[in-house]
Design a protein around this motif. Structure first.
Motif, PDB file in Angstrom:
ATOM      1  N   PHE A 539       2.774  -7.110 -15.728  1.00  0.00           N
ATOM      2  CA  PHE A 539       4.245  -6.892 -16.283  1.00  0.00           C
ATOM      3  C   PHE A 539       4.922  -5.591 -15.646  1.00  0.00           C
ATOM      4  O   PHE A 539       4.423  -4.558 -15.671  1.00  0.00           O
ATOM      5  N   ARG A 540       6.045  -5.812 -14.786  1.00  0.00           N
ATOM      6  CA  ARG A 540       6.657  -5.062 -13.897  1.00  0.00           C
ATOM      7  C   ARG A 540       8.044  -4.505 -14.431  1.00  0.00           C
ATOM      8  O   ARG A 540       8.619  -5.288 -15.108  1.00  0.00           O
ATOM      9  N   LYS A 541       8.106  -2.920 -14.721  1.00  0.00           N
ATOM     10  CA  LYS A 541       9.167  -2.538 -15.258  1.00  0.00           C
ATOM     11  C   LYS A 541      10.089  -2.084 -14.208  1.00  0.00           C
ATOM     12  O   LYS A 541       9.564  -1.282 -13.379  1.00  0.00           O
ATOM     13  N   THR A 542      11.267  -2.249 -13.836  1.00  0.00           N
ATOM     14  CA  THR A 542      12.343  -2.041 -12.763  1.00  0.00           C
ATOM     15  C   THR A 542      13.351  -1.444 -13.399  1.00  0.00           C
ATOM     16  O   THR A 542      13.982  -1.857 -14.302  1.00  0.00           O
ATOM     17  N   GLU A 551      21.360  -7.482  -8.674  1.00  0.00           N
ATOM     18  CA  GLU A 551      21.476  -8.752  -7.397  1.00  0.00           C
ATOM     19  C   GLU A 551      20.322  -8.434  -6.469  1.00  0.00           C
ATOM     20  O   GLU A 551      19.585  -9.365  -5.974  1.00  0.00           O
ATOM     21  N   ALA A 552      20.173  -7.304  -5.937  1.00  0.00           N
ATOM     22  CA  ALA A 552      19.246  -6.763  -5.057  1.00  0.00           C
ATOM     23  C   ALA A 552      17.806  -7.003  -5.707  1.00  0.00           C
ATOM     24  O   ALA A 552      16.871  -7.532  -5.085  1.00  0.00           O
ATOM     25  N   TYR A 553      17.451  -6.653  -7.106  1.00  0.00           N
ATOM     26  CA  TYR A 553      16.448  -7.053  -7.484  1.00  0.00           C
ATOM     27  C   TYR A 553      15.731  -8.464  -7.651  1.00  0.00           C
ATOM     28  O   TYR A 553      15.037  -8.872  -7.390  1.00  0.00           O
ATOM     29  N   LEU A 554      17.111  -9.420  -7.968  1.00  0.00           N
ATOM     30  CA  LEU A 554      16.875 -10.800  -7.919  1.00  0.00           C
ATOM     31  C   LEU A 554      16.556 -11.284  -6.367  1.00  0.00           C
ATOM     32  O   LEU A 554      15.614 -12.345  -6.415  1.00  0.00           O
ATOM     33  N   GLU A 555      16.985 -10.662  -5.556  1.00  0.00           N
ATOM     34  CA  GLU A 555      16.732 -11.159  -4.037  1.00  0.00           C
ATOM     35  C   GLU A 555      15.316 -10.678  -3.590  1.00  0.00           C
ATOM     36  O   GLU A 555      14.648 -11.554  -2.849  1.00  0.00           O
ATOM     37  N   GLU A 556      14.739  -9.591  -4.355  1.00  0.00           N
ATOM     38  CA  GLU A 556      13.415  -9.337  -3.789  1.00  0.00           C
ATOM     39  C   GLU A 556      12.486 -10.077  -4.600  1.00  0.00           C
ATOM     40  O   GLU A 556      11.135 -10.111  -3.897  1.00  0.00           O
ATOM     41  N   ILE A 557      12.499 -10.178  -5.929  1.00  0.00           N
ATOM     42  CA  ILE A 557      11.389 -10.702  -6.573  1.00  0.00           C
ATOM     43  C   ILE A 557      11.022 -12.133  -5.969  1.00  0.00           C
ATOM     44  O   ILE A 557      11.792 -12.935  -5.333  1.00  0.00           O
ATOM     45  N   ASN A 558       9.645 -12.328  -6.209  1.00  0.00           N
ATOM     46  CA  ASN A 558       9.096 -13.715  -5.892  1.00  0.00           C
ATOM     47  C   ASN A 558       9.539 -14.934  -6.670  1.00  0.00           C
ATOM     48  O   ASN A 558      10.036 -14.654  -7.867  1.00  0.00           O
ATOM     49  N   GLU A 559       9.702 -16.159  -6.252  1.00  0.00           N
ATOM     50  CA  GLU A 559      10.487 -17.353  -6.816  1.00  0.00           C
ATOM     51  C   GLU A 559       9.642 -17.308  -8.072  1.00  0.00           C
ATOM     52  O   GLU A 559      10.060 -18.265  -9.055  1.00  0.00           O
ATOM     53  N   ASN A 560       8.322 -17.139  -7.813  1.00  0.00           N
ATOM     54  CA  ASN A 560       7.434 -17.666  -9.183  1.00  0.00           C
ATOM     55  C   ASN A 560       7.477 -16.459 -10.217  1.00  0.00           C
ATOM     56  O   ASN A 560       6.739 -16.687 -11.297  1.00  0.00           O
ATOM     57  N   ALA A 561       8.094 -15.315 -10.083  1.00  0.00           N
ATOM     58  CA  ALA A 561       8.111 -14.251 -11.109  1.00  0.00           C
ATOM     59  C   ALA A 561       8.932 -14.787 -12.460  1.00  0.00           C
ATOM     60  O   ALA A 561       9.807 -15.612 -12.030  1.00  0.00           O
ATOM     61  N   ILE A 562       8.663 -14.141 -13.597  1.00  0.00           N
ATOM     62  CA  ILE A 562       9.404 -14.556 -14.727  1.00  0.00           C
ATOM     63  C   ILE A 562      10.097 -13.511 -15.177  1.00  0.00           C
ATOM     64  O   ILE A 562       9.276 -12.461 -15.621  1.00  0.00           O
ATOM     65  N   ILE A 563      11.485 -13.592 -15.376  1.00  0.00           N
ATOM     66  CA  ILE A 563      12.105 -11.911 -16.016  1.00  0.00           C
ATOM     67  C   ILE A 563      12.113 -12.470 -17.419  1.00  0.00           C
ATOM     68  O   ILE A 563      12.530 -13.486 -17.875  1.00  0.00           O
TER      69      ILE A 563
END
Length: 624
Positions: A539-542, A551-563
Motif C-alpha cells: 500500500f503506497r501513500k503519495t 496527473e504526474a502521479y497517474l503517468e508514473e504508476i504502473n498500469e496494474n496499480a489500483i488507486i
C-alpha cells in the motif's frame, strides 16, 4: 396568508423538513432551526396560526402525534439493555431521574410560582432528554465511548418514562387536591391505569403474534402497527383520560422485548414517521405561540427557573446519584451539564397545558412559555458547548472520521494498517476468530461479532466511524450489510467490493437501492485483492503537491496499480469507485495498491541518490 388547511399543512411540512435539512447541512441542532422557522412563520410574521387554522382538530393531531412519538421511544426500550448497563448509567436513570423530578418540581413551585400539582407534572416531564436530541449532539461532539454511552442510554431509557411520570403525578395530585377525594376514586384511577397497561400489553402481544405467525403480509406490517398504536391510545384515553400515553408505552415496551425480526425491519419506517411528525408538530407548536407567550419567557421567574435547571438541578442530581461509582470528576461534569430537552418535552407539555387549564389550574397558562424557554435554552447551550467542553475535559476524540471494515482478510488488515499510519480510526469486524487472525497479529483494532445482530448496538459504538466497507467473500452478505447500515451511516458512505465473482453471475437486474457503492472497479474482486496482498503487493501513500501533481502521479504508476482512496487534510476520505473518482488536490494523500518491485526500485534509487549526494559533499569538503 392563504385561508386553506391543505396549504397550511403543506407549508408546515415544508418548514419542518427544510429545517431538518439545514440542521444536517450546517451541523446545527435541528430543534433550534425548527424553533426559529416556527416563530418566524407564526407569531413574528403571522403567516400561519395552526391553533386557529386547524380549529377542533388541532388537539387531536397533537395528541396522536405525541402517542406515536412516545411509542417510537418506548420501542427502543429493550430490557436486555437495562440489565447490561453499568452502575453509573443505572444510577442516573433511576436515582438521578427521581432526584431531577423532585428538585425540578421544587424549583417550578418556589421559583416559577406554579402550584404543587402543575409543578410536579411539569417536573416529571422535564427529566426527559430523549434520543431525538441527544444522539445528534453525540455524533457532532464525537465523545469518547464511556460518556457517550451514558448520555445515549439515559436518553433512550428515560424518554418513555418522563411523560408517564407526568401522567401519574397529574392524576394523583388532582385526586389529592379534590374536595371529594375518596379511596374509591383513587382505586378507579389505578384500575384505569392498570387497564391501560393491560391494553398496551395485549396490543403488543397480539401484534407480535400476528407478525410471527405470518398473518400480516410484509407490505401491511408498518400500517398495521401505525393503526393499532392509534387505536390503543384512543380506546384507553376515552375510557380514562390521560392514560392513552401509558397504553402506547406499554405496547412499545412489549413489542421491543418480544425480539421479533419484523419490528427491526420496520425500524426505517418508524424512524421516518418519527422525524416527519416531530418536525411538523414542533413547527406547529412554535407557530401557535403568541407574542404574549414569547414575552412571558423574559419573566424573571422563568429565567431563574431555567438557570436553576441548567446549573443546579441537573448537575446536582447527576452528582448525587453517581456517588460511589467509578465515574471520574470530568465525566460527572460533562454528563451533569448535558441534558437537552426536546420535541417530546414540548409536545407533551402542550398536551398537559390544555388539560390542566380545562381542569381549572389557571397557572398552567405559562407552561408553554416555561417549556419553550427550557427547551430552546438547553438545546442552544448544550448543542453549542458540548464539543468545546468535551475537548477541554479531554473526553472528546480528536481523531478523524473513521472507517469500519466488515470482513477479516489479508486485504482488510493491509488497508486497515494504512489507515492507522494515516491517523484515521479503523476497526475490522468479523464473527470468526480465524478470519481476524491477521488483524490480531498486526495489532489492528477488531470486533469479534456479527454486525447484523442486535447485540452489536450494545458492544460496538459506531460514533467514530463515518465510512463502512463491506469486504467479505460473500457478495450477498456485503450487499445486506450495506443496505442495513443505510440509516446509520448514509448511502454515500457505504462501500463494498465488486459484486462480480469468478462465476460471472448476471447481476444487472439487482436493484440500485440494494448494497453499497462498488469500490475500485468491477474486475477488482475480493479474491484479486487478497491474492495481490498475499503475494507481496504494498500500500503506497503519495503526497500530492504543486510540483508533483495528480496527473504526474497517474503517468508514473504502473498500469496494474489500483488507486484505493484519497485522504484530505481535513480527514475526509474519498474512495475511488466504479461510478466516480474523487477530486484530488494539492495537500491530499493518495493511497494505491501496487507491486512490490516498483516500490523496491524507488527505494533503491532514493538510497543511491542520497549516497551520491553524500559522496559529492565529501569530495567538495576535501577540495576545500
Amino acid at each position: 396568508m392563504i385561508d386553506s388547511m391543505l396549504f397550511n399543512l403543506m407549508f408546515i411540512g415544508v418548514l419542518g423538513i427544510v429545517s431538518q435539512w439545514l440542521a444536517w447541512r450546517f451541523r446545527l441542532p435541528a430543534i433550534v432551526i425548527m424553533s426559529i422557522a416556527g416563530l418566524l412563520a407564526g407569531p413574528i410574521f403571522g403567516l400561519i396560526n395552526p391553533k386557529e387554522d386547524f380549529g377542533d382538530v388541532y388537539k387531536p393531531i397533537i395528541s396522536m402525534a405525541v402517542a406515536i412519538i412516545l411509542f417510537e421511544g418506548s420501542l427502543n426500550l429493550d430490557f436486555r439493555e437495562v440489565r447490561g448497563l453499568g452502575k453509573p448509567v443505572f444510577r442516573i436513570v433511576t436515582i438521578g431521574a427521581f432526584l431531577a423530578w423532585v428538585l425540578g418540581s421544587l424549583a417550578a413551585h418556589f421559583v416559577a410560582g406554579l402550584s404543587w400539582a402543575v409543578a410536579f407534572v411539569i417536573g416529571g416531564l422535564f427529566i426527559v432528554t430523549g434520543p431525538t436530541v441527544i444522539l445528534p449532539l453525540l455524533r457532532q461532539a464525537k465523545l469518547k465511548p464511556r460518556p457517550a454511552a451514558i448520555l445515549k442510554w439515559e436518553g433512550i431509557i428515560v424518554d418513555p418514562f418522563g411523560a408517564l411520570l407526568a401522567v401519574f403525578a397529574f392524576e394523583i395530585i388532582r385526586f389529592l387536591l379534590s374536595d371529594n377525594v375518596t379511596v374509591l376514586s383513587l382505586l378507579l384511577f389505578f384500575a384505569a391505569s392498570l387497564f391501560a397497561v393491560l391494553l398496551g400489553w395485549v396490543s403488543g402481544r397480539g401484534t407480535g403474534f400476528l407478525f410471527e405467525k405470518g398473518h400480516v403480509p410484509e407490505f401491511l406490517k408498518s400500517p398495521v402497527v401505525f393503526v393499532i398504536v392509534l387505536a390503543c391510545f384512543t380506546v384507553s384515553d376515552e375510557i380514562a383520560h390521560e392514560t392513552g400515553l401509558l397504553a402506547v408505552t406499554a405496547m412499545g415496551i412489549t413489542l421491543a422485548n418480544m425480539h421479533i425480526a419484523s419490528i427491526g425491519d420496520m425500524r426505517h419506517f418508524k424512524e421516518n414517521i418519527s422525524v416527519l411528525l416531530t418536525s411538523t408538530i414542533f413547527v406547529m407548536l412554535t407557530a401557535s405561540l403568541t407574542v404574549k407567550t414569547l414575552l412571558e419567557i423574559f419573566n424573571w421567574q422563568i429565567i431563574a427557573f431555567v438557570l436553576l435547571m441548567l446549573f443546579i438541578v441537573r448537575p446536582l442530581s447527576v452528582w448525587l446519584s453517581t456517588v460511589g461509582t467509578d465515574l471520574s470528576t470530568k465525566e460527572k461534569i460533562l454528563v451533569g451539564w448535558i441534558a437537552p430537552r426536546g420535541i417530546v418535552a414540548l409536545t407533551v407539555a402542550s398536551y398537559f397545558a390544555s388539560i390542566l387549564l380545562d381542569r381549572g389550574f389557571t397557572d398552567a397558562g405559562i407552561l408553554m412559555s416555561l417549556t419553550f424557554a427550557l427547551v430552546f435554552s438547553t438545546v442552544c447551550a448544550h448543542g453549542f458547548t458540548i464539543g468545546w467542553l468535551a475537548k477541554k475535559l479531554g473526553l472528546a476524540t480528536d481523531e478523524r472520521p473513521g472507517v469500519l471494515i466488515v470482513g477479516g482478510s489479508s486485504f482488510s488488515t493491509g488497508i486497515a494498517k494504512t489507515f492507522q499510519e494515516l491517523k484515521t480510526p479503523v476497526m475490522i469486524a468479523d464473527s470468526s476468530w480465524k478470519r481476524l487472525y491477521t488483524a490480531r497479529k498486526a495489532g489492528v483494532p477488531f470486533y469479534r461479532g456479527e454486525v447484523l445482530s442486535e447485540q452489536m448496538d450494545y458492544y460496538l459504538d459506531l460514533t467514530p466511524y463515518e465510512y463502512l466497507i463491506a469486504a467479505t467473500e460473500l457478495d450477498s452478505y456485503n450487499a445486506l450489510v450495506c443496505t442495513t447500515f443505510v440509516p446509520e451511516i448514509g448511502r454515500n458512505n457505504l462501500f463494498q467490493l465488486s459484486l462480480r465473482s469468478q462465476r460471472e453471475d448476471d447481476i444487472e437486474d439487482i436493484g440500485n437501492t440494494i448494497g453499497g457503492r462498488i469500490l475500485f472497479h468491477q474486475d477488482v474482486t475480493w479474491e484479486e485483492l487478497n491474492k495481490r496482498v498475499e503475494r507481496g503487493d504494498v500500500f503506497r501513500k503519495t503526497n500530492i503537491t504543486e510540483k508533483y501533481t495528480f496527473e504526474a502521479y497517474l503517468e508514473e504508476i504502473n498500469e496494474n496499480a489500483i488507486i484505493l482512496f484519497v485522504l484530505k487534510p481535513s480527514g475526509k476520505i474519498g474512495f475511488f469507485t466504479e461510478e466516480m473518482s474523487p477530486k484530488v488536490e494539492d495537500g491530499d494523500i493518495v493511497v494505491s495498491l501496487m507491486e512490490r518491485y516498483k516500490e523496491y526500485d524507488k527505494i533503491q534509487k532514493k538510497i543511491s541518490d542520497q549516497r551520491e549526494k553524500q559522496l559529492k559533499g565529501k569530495e567538495q569538503k576535501g577540495q576545500t
